[in-house]
Design an enzyme around this catalytic site. Structure first.
Site, PDB file in Angstrom:
ATOM      1  N   SER A 137       0.847  -1.193   0.000  1.00 17.79           N
ATOM      2  CA  SER A 137       0.000   0.000   0.000  1.00 17.79           C
ATOM      3  C   SER A 137       0.879   1.238   0.000  1.00 17.79           C
ATOM      4  CB  SER A 137      -0.887   0.010   1.249  1.00 17.79           C
ATOM      5  OG  SER A 137      -1.486   1.273   1.459  1.00 17.79           O
ATOM      6  N   TYR A 163      -0.940   0.305  11.014  1.00 23.26           N
ATOM      7  CA  TYR A 163      -1.231  -0.073   9.632  1.00 23.26           C
ATOM      8  C   TYR A 163      -0.038   0.221   8.726  1.00 23.26           C
ATOM      9  CZ  TYR A 163      -3.516  -0.279   5.061  1.00 23.26           C
ATOM     10  OH  TYR A 163      -3.839  -0.588   3.756  1.00 23.26           O
TER      11      TYR A 163
END
Length: 292
Positions: A137, A163
């Site tokens: 990501s 994250y």
């Protein structure tokens, strides 16, 4: 390559793919494209019922198998029963959750996104003949790998920092895996991809006001799951660079057709990558045999 889409994808008849997190979002879009191109696809899902709905239109070209990446016993059970495949796509993930723990007491985001996939890949390595795709990501740029407290046992938990660490770990794993495959003289390759900003169920499980904020972002900025899956499909089926990283080429990597993507300097730190690899082996109990 600037306009590569599913119509550009070669016929996949005769190839077998394992796709984690295949019951919704990017994983489901990946399955539909691969099976639609003739591939055999194994949907590795925590939610088997939803996986069956995705698989149903493709008959015997798509099968669903139970896999919970937040439980190493489930990972081992899946890997032991798995048949050989050409490509493993490590797609499943969770994002910006409140502080939770996996069955094995790992912080949920790094435990699911990285450690579960690390264990799965190691256990399946001798069954995968061609390539391993890891979905990372753009959020890796906000991540920092803390080798002394990977699982947020001493630090004050921050969901977005956790994250970012998990997605940075995904990318560092993909790069380090390629270095180790190259050193072993293996013909297998490791490739990373990211979807940019894609509208999926991933943004609706933070259990906070952020769900509403990201819902609005999905309406305004996000591309759909089919577009978001294109970099993964490109990495899995096209002629790619071993150890490459692919993502959308428009709007600062948020949207568009797939192409080569840049990554942070931290993601390419070989010393931290080796440390992360060694720690991941220790935490999961999975060591890789590159001689097979």
């Amino acid at each position: 390559m600037s306009r590569w889409d599913t119509s550009s994808m070669p016929d996949q008849t005769g190839r077998t793919f394992i796709v984690t997190g295949a019951n919704s979002g990017l994983g489901a879009a990946t399955v539909r494209a691969l099976a639609g191109a003739g591939a055999q696809v194994v949907l590795a899902c925590r939610n088997v019922a939803k996986g069956e709905q995705v698989a149903a239109p493709f008959g015997d070209r798509a099968v669903v198998r139970k896999l919970d990446l937040a439980d190493l016993a489930s990972v081992r059970e899946f890997a032991a029963a798995a048949e050989p495949a050409d490509v493993l796509i490590n797609n499943a993930g969770v994002m910006a959750l409140p502080e939770l723990r996996t069955t094995d007491c790992f912080e949920m985001q790094v435990g699911t996104n990285h450690l579960g996939h690390f264990a799965l890949t190691g256990l399946l390595l001798d069954k995968i003949s061609e390539r391993i795709i890891t979905v990372a990501s753009g959020a890796h740029t906000i991540g920092k790998i803390d080798l002394d407290d990977l699982n947020w046992e001493r630090r004050k938990y921050q969901r977005w920092a956790a994250y970012g660490q998990a997605k940075l770990a995904n990318l560092m794993f993909a790069y380090e895996l390629q270095r180790k495959l190259t050193a072993a003289g293996s013909s297998k390759i490791s490739v990373a991809a990211h979807p940019g900003y894609a509208s999926t169920e991933l943004q609706s499980h933070t259990e906070s006001i952020l769900d509403a904020v990201m819902w609005l972002g999905n309406l305004v900025l996000a591309q759909n799951a089919e577009m978001g899956a294109l970099p993964t499909l490109y990495a899995a089926t096209a002629e790619v660079e071993p150890g490459g990283y692919y993502g959308p080429t428009g709007l600062r990597g948020l949207r568009g057709y797939p192409g080569v993507s840049g990554s942070s300097r931290a993601s390419r730190d070989p010393d931290i990558a080796r440390g992360l690899w060694e720690l991941s082996e220790k935490l999961t109990g999975v060591t890789y045999d590159f001689a097979k």
